[in-house]
Design a protein around this motif. Structure first.
Motif, PDB file in Angstrom:
ATOM      1  N   MET A   1      -8.253-106.277 -20.639  1.00  0.00           N
ATOM      2  CA  MET A   1      -6.801-106.086 -20.636  1.00  0.00           C
ATOM      3  C   MET A   1      -6.375-106.676 -21.834  1.00  0.00           C
ATOM      4  N   TRP A   2      -5.075-106.082 -22.429  1.00  0.00           N
ATOM      5  CA  TRP A   2      -4.592-106.960 -23.699  1.00  0.00           C
ATOM      6  C   TRP A   2      -3.020-106.420 -23.627  1.00  0.00           C
ATOM      7  N   ILE A   3      -2.369-107.290 -24.472  1.00  0.00           N
ATOM      8  CA  ILE A   3      -0.841-106.766 -24.878  1.00  0.00           C
ATOM      9  C   ILE A   3      -0.898-106.180 -26.247  1.00  0.00           C
ATOM     10  N   ALA A   4      -0.447-104.840 -26.164  1.00  0.00           N
ATOM     11  CA  ALA A   4      -0.185-104.173 -27.403  1.00  0.00           C
ATOM     12  C   ALA A   4       0.879-104.253 -28.158  1.00  0.00           C
ATOM     13  N   ARG A   5       0.890-104.061 -29.410  1.00  0.00           N
ATOM     14  CA  ARG A   5       1.854-104.182 -30.349  1.00  0.00           C
ATOM     15  C   ARG A   5       2.815-103.122 -30.432  1.00  0.00           C
ATOM     16  N   GLN A   6       3.759-102.795 -30.170  1.00  0.00           N
ATOM     17  CA  GLN A   6       4.655-101.695 -30.215  1.00  0.00           C
ATOM     18  C   GLN A   6       6.131-101.981 -30.388  1.00  0.00           C
ATOM     19  N   TRP A   7       7.000-100.940 -30.747  1.00  0.00           N
ATOM     20  CA  TRP A   7       8.423-101.351 -31.247  1.00  0.00           C
ATOM     21  C   TRP A   7       9.359-100.464 -30.180  1.00  0.00           C
ATOM     22  N   ASN A   8       9.145-100.096 -29.249  1.00  0.00           N
ATOM     23  CA  ASN A   8      10.141 -99.726 -28.553  1.00  0.00           C
ATOM     24  C   ASN A   8       9.747 -99.669 -26.827  1.00  0.00           C
ATOM     25  N   ASN A   9      10.544 -99.480 -25.950  1.00  0.00           N
ATOM     26  CA  ASN A   9      10.401 -99.972 -24.587  1.00  0.00           C
ATOM     27  C   ASN A   9       9.893-101.429 -24.437  1.00  0.00           C
ATOM     28  N   VAL A  10      10.388-102.334 -25.238  1.00  0.00           N
ATOM     29  CA  VAL A  10       9.946-103.855 -25.315  1.00  0.00           C
ATOM     30  C   VAL A  10      10.956-104.719 -25.262  1.00  0.00           C
ATOM     31  N   LEU A  11      12.303-104.496 -25.292  1.00  0.00           N
ATOM     32  CA  LEU A  11      13.389-105.426 -25.460  1.00  0.00           C
ATOM     33  C   LEU A  11      13.394-106.438 -24.304  1.00  0.00           C
ATOM     34  N   PHE A  12      13.492-105.769 -23.073  1.00  0.00           N
ATOM     35  CA  PHE A  12      13.552-106.745 -21.920  1.00  0.00           C
ATOM     36  C   PHE A  12      12.283-107.322 -21.873  1.00  0.00           C
ATOM     37  N   ASP A  13      11.036-106.787 -21.950  1.00  0.00           N
ATOM     38  CA  ASP A  13       9.955-107.619 -21.702  1.00  0.00           C
ATOM     39  C   ASP A  13       9.868-108.799 -22.920  1.00  0.00           C
ATOM     40  N   LEU A  14      10.035-108.611 -24.084  1.00  0.00           N
ATOM     41  CA  LEU A  14      10.234-109.817 -24.873  1.00  0.00           C
ATOM     42  C   LEU A  14      11.089-110.690 -24.675  1.00  0.00           C
ATOM     43  N   LEU A  15      12.442-110.308 -24.116  1.00  0.00           N
ATOM     44  CA  LEU A  15      13.308-111.221 -23.545  1.00  0.00           C
ATOM     45  C   LEU A  15      12.858-112.035 -22.506  1.00  0.00           C
ATOM     46  N   LEU A  16      12.055-111.451 -21.403  1.00  0.00           N
ATOM     47  CA  LEU A  16      11.491-112.077 -20.310  1.00  0.00           C
ATOM     48  C   LEU A  16      10.516-113.061 -20.689  1.00  0.00           C
ATOM     49  N   SER A  17       9.655-112.681 -21.782  1.00  0.00           N
ATOM     50  CA  SER A  17       8.603-113.526 -22.167  1.00  0.00           C
ATOM     51  C   SER A  17       9.105-114.807 -22.659  1.00  0.00           C
ATOM     52  N   TRP A  18      10.053-114.655 -23.556  1.00  0.00           N
ATOM     53  CA  TRP A  18      10.792-115.756 -24.211  1.00  0.00           C
ATOM     54  C   TRP A  18      11.330-116.914 -23.337  1.00  0.00           C
ATOM     55  N   LEU A  19      12.301-116.026 -22.426  1.00  0.00           N
ATOM     56  CA  LEU A  19      12.845-116.962 -21.515  1.00  0.00           C
ATOM     57  C   LEU A  19      11.981-117.635 -20.544  1.00  0.00           C
ATOM     58  N   GLY A  20      10.747-116.845 -19.903  1.00  0.00           N
ATOM     59  CA  GLY A  20       9.608-117.554 -19.452  1.00  0.00           C
ATOM     60  C   GLY A  20       8.991-118.729 -19.970  1.00  0.00           C
ATOM     61  N   SER A  21       8.773-118.623 -21.100  1.00  0.00           N
ATOM     62  CA  SER A  21       8.174-119.629 -21.741  1.00  0.00           C
ATOM     63  C   SER A  21       9.264-120.892 -21.758  1.00  0.00           C
ATOM     64  N   VAL A  22      10.444-120.957 -21.604  1.00  0.00           N
ATOM     65  CA  VAL A  22      11.409-121.992 -21.808  1.00  0.00           C
ATOM     66  C   VAL A  22      11.702-122.434 -20.263  1.00  0.00           C
ATOM     67  N   PHE A  23      12.076-121.389 -19.476  1.00  0.00           N
ATOM     68  CA  PHE A  23      12.636-121.701 -18.148  1.00  0.00           C
ATOM     69  C   PHE A  23      11.673-121.456 -16.956  1.00  0.00           C
ATOM     70  N   GLY A  24      10.436-120.911 -17.260  1.00  0.00           N
ATOM     71  CA  GLY A  24       9.589-120.312 -16.088  1.00  0.00           C
ATOM     72  C   GLY A  24      10.310-119.013 -15.568  1.00  0.00           C
ATOM     73  N   LEU A  25       8.920-118.099 -15.084  1.00  0.00           N
ATOM     74  CA  LEU A  25       9.404-116.956 -14.658  1.00  0.00           C
ATOM     75  C   LEU A  25      10.348-116.737 -13.760  1.00  0.00           C
ATOM     76  N   ARG A  26      10.619-117.262 -12.764  1.00  0.00           N
ATOM     77  CA  ARG A  26      11.361-117.286 -11.515  1.00  0.00           C
ATOM     78  C   ARG A  26      12.871-117.144 -12.161  1.00  0.00           C
ATOM     79  N   LEU A  27      13.291-118.402 -13.082  1.00  0.00           N
ATOM     80  CA  LEU A  27      14.662-118.417 -13.467  1.00  0.00           C
ATOM     81  C   LEU A  27      14.695-117.440 -14.461  1.00  0.00           C
ATOM     82  N   ALA A  28      13.575-117.227 -15.365  1.00  0.00           N
ATOM     83  CA  ALA A  28      13.731-116.315 -16.552  1.00  0.00           C
ATOM     84  C   ALA A  28      14.085-114.909 -15.913  1.00  0.00           C
ATOM     85  N   GLU A  29      13.583-114.267 -14.961  1.00  0.00           N
ATOM     86  CA  GLU A  29      13.871-112.972 -14.550  1.00  0.00           C
ATOM     87  C   GLU A  29      15.196-112.934 -14.209  1.00  0.00           C
ATOM     88  N   ARG A  30      15.912-113.888 -13.413  1.00  0.00           N
ATOM     89  CA  ARG A  30      17.358-113.833 -13.067  1.00  0.00           C
ATOM     90  C   ARG A  30      18.292-113.965 -14.345  1.00  0.00           C
TER      91      ARG A  30
END
Length: 427
Positions: A1-30
């Protein structure tokens, strides 16, 4: 499995990933979901305000209802954000002027990163509004007819080039925006009927009071045309398209479009002369909708807590399959609560994202982690080899009884694992 590079259908994913690295996934998803809701709500609010030239505070209950409608409950977050940004861009474009157009252009890359359908929606609505403003009102009927002919041409083109499927409900104009209120059970259809009735009665009342003075078409004409054009799209365009570059088809296109229809219906209501009974109707629909939603999401929360406890009790890194039934009356899929509970704990073999090729998470066909299939390829290994690669044990998480909220866990037999893989490997 891997994370592919793509430029659409990813904005929410990128936001969640960045917030998860800062706050943890539980708070990041909220935080991420709250951002998505606020983007949609204030995008719709800005659009209605830009067109009607007044802040649509009285419509706020209905905008909130559509913000928590079917598209949100299904979890189509990238598309959902793309629509909110589309509304913001269209609001800036509507006010015209170089500054507004620059804002619209600046938002297009973000809309594309969220979902390409948002860009298509923006282009279509902006083009129609521009042409409608340029034409005399007496020619608007021809423009609406031209839009229908264009959509018919798109329908023919897609049907001749790709494998497509139409929704049986579309022919009855079920996807008119009010369907965003139909969620977990048949009682939500009361809200569908109430909103549809309120919309048409308000439209008839406003038209009859303004028609003789000639002010109705000036106030509501373009808004009503945009709503009707979107309605024609929901009837004429397919709900499912199979593209050769993806292993799975693009689905739920027509129901997703109804999110835009719902906001455009609010746009028509906002262009009308405000009346007290309008406000009462909006407040009543919103109160009943959120009461129903509170009850049903409470049930889902209890189910999800049970799923999380069940997953936590299993060995780390195991494989699970979910068999959570939404119920015959529900229009919202809830089986993905198993996928969510598995984050950081287990692998949900039937998670649909890797097999579609439309998301960042990818998996090689024949892997032992998650079901995957290459485009135009049924399977690369025999069922026996895949079952061996998947390994044992594999656990099934399901409701103990039909339509029950109690969750049970059981280990799949070898034959059941074979059946699972064979069923998922079929084209």
């Amino acid at each position: 499995m891997w994370i592919a590079r793509q430029w659409n259908n990813v904005l929410f994913d990128l936001l969640l990933s960045w917030l998860g690295s800062v706050f943890g996934l539980r708070l990041a998803e909220r935080i991420a979901v709250s951002f998505a809701v606020l983007t949609f709500f204030w995008g719709a609010f800005a659009l209605i305000g830009a067109v009607t030239r007044r802040a649509p505070w009285t419509l706020s209950p209905m905008i909130a209802v559509f913000a928590y409608g079917w598209t949100f409950e299904m979890g189509f977050m990238n598309y959902y954000i793309s629509l909110g940004l589309c509304f913001l861009a269209l609001a800036a474009f509507w006010r015209s002027g170089n500054a507004g157009r620059l804002i619209s252009l600046a938002l297009i890359p973000l809309i594309w990163m969220a979902h390409p359908l948002g860009v298509i929606c923006l282009a279509a609505l902006a083009a129609y509004a521009t042409l409608a403003k340029a034409l005399q009102p007496r020619h608007h009927g021809y423009l609406l007819l031209a839009a229908g002919v264009f959509l018919l041409g798109v329908r023919t083109f897609l049907a001749t080039r790709y494998e497509v499927r139409w929704s049986g409900w579309a022919r009855y104009f079920f996807f008119n925006g009010a369907d965003q209120l139909a969620l977990y059970s048949s009682r939500y259809y009361l809200l569908y009927v109430l909103f549809a009735a309120l919309f048409f009665v308000a439209l008839a009342t406003d038209a009859s009071s303004r028609w003789r003075k000639g002010g109705f078409w000036d106030a509501c004409g373009i808004s009503l045309q945009l709503y009707l054009a979107t309605g024609m799209a929901s009837v004429l365009l397919p709900t499912r398209i199979t593209l050769p570059q993806y292993a799975q088809p693009l689905s739920y296109l027509t129901p997703r479009l109804s999110s835009a229809s719902g906001i455009l219906a609010c746009l028509v209501l906002g262009a009308m002369k405000p009346r007290k009974w309008h406000v009462v109707g909006y407040a009543l629909i919103a109160a009943v909708f959120f009461a129903f939603l509170y009850i049903d999401t409470g049930i889902l929360n209890r189910m999800e807590e049970q799923v999380e406890r069940s997953v936590a009790a299993l060995p780390a890194g195991h494989r699970v399959v979910g068999d959570i039934d939404s119920g015959k009356e529900s229009r919202v899929s809830i089986e993905h609560i198993v996928d969510r509970a598995c984050v950081g704990r287990c692998f949900s073999y039937e998670n649909y994202e890797p097999s579609t090729g439309q998301f960042r998470v990818r998996a090689a066909p024949g892997n032992s982690i998650v079901e995957a299939r290459a485009p135009n390829e049924s399977r690369t290994q025999s069922t026996r080899d895949l079952a061996k690669a998947l390994g044992s044990p594999v656990f099934a998480i399901s409701q103990c009884d039909a339509d029950a909220v109690t969750i049970c866990v059981r280990k799949l037999s070898a034959d059941e694992v074979n059946d699972l893989i064979e069923g998922n490997s079929r084209p």
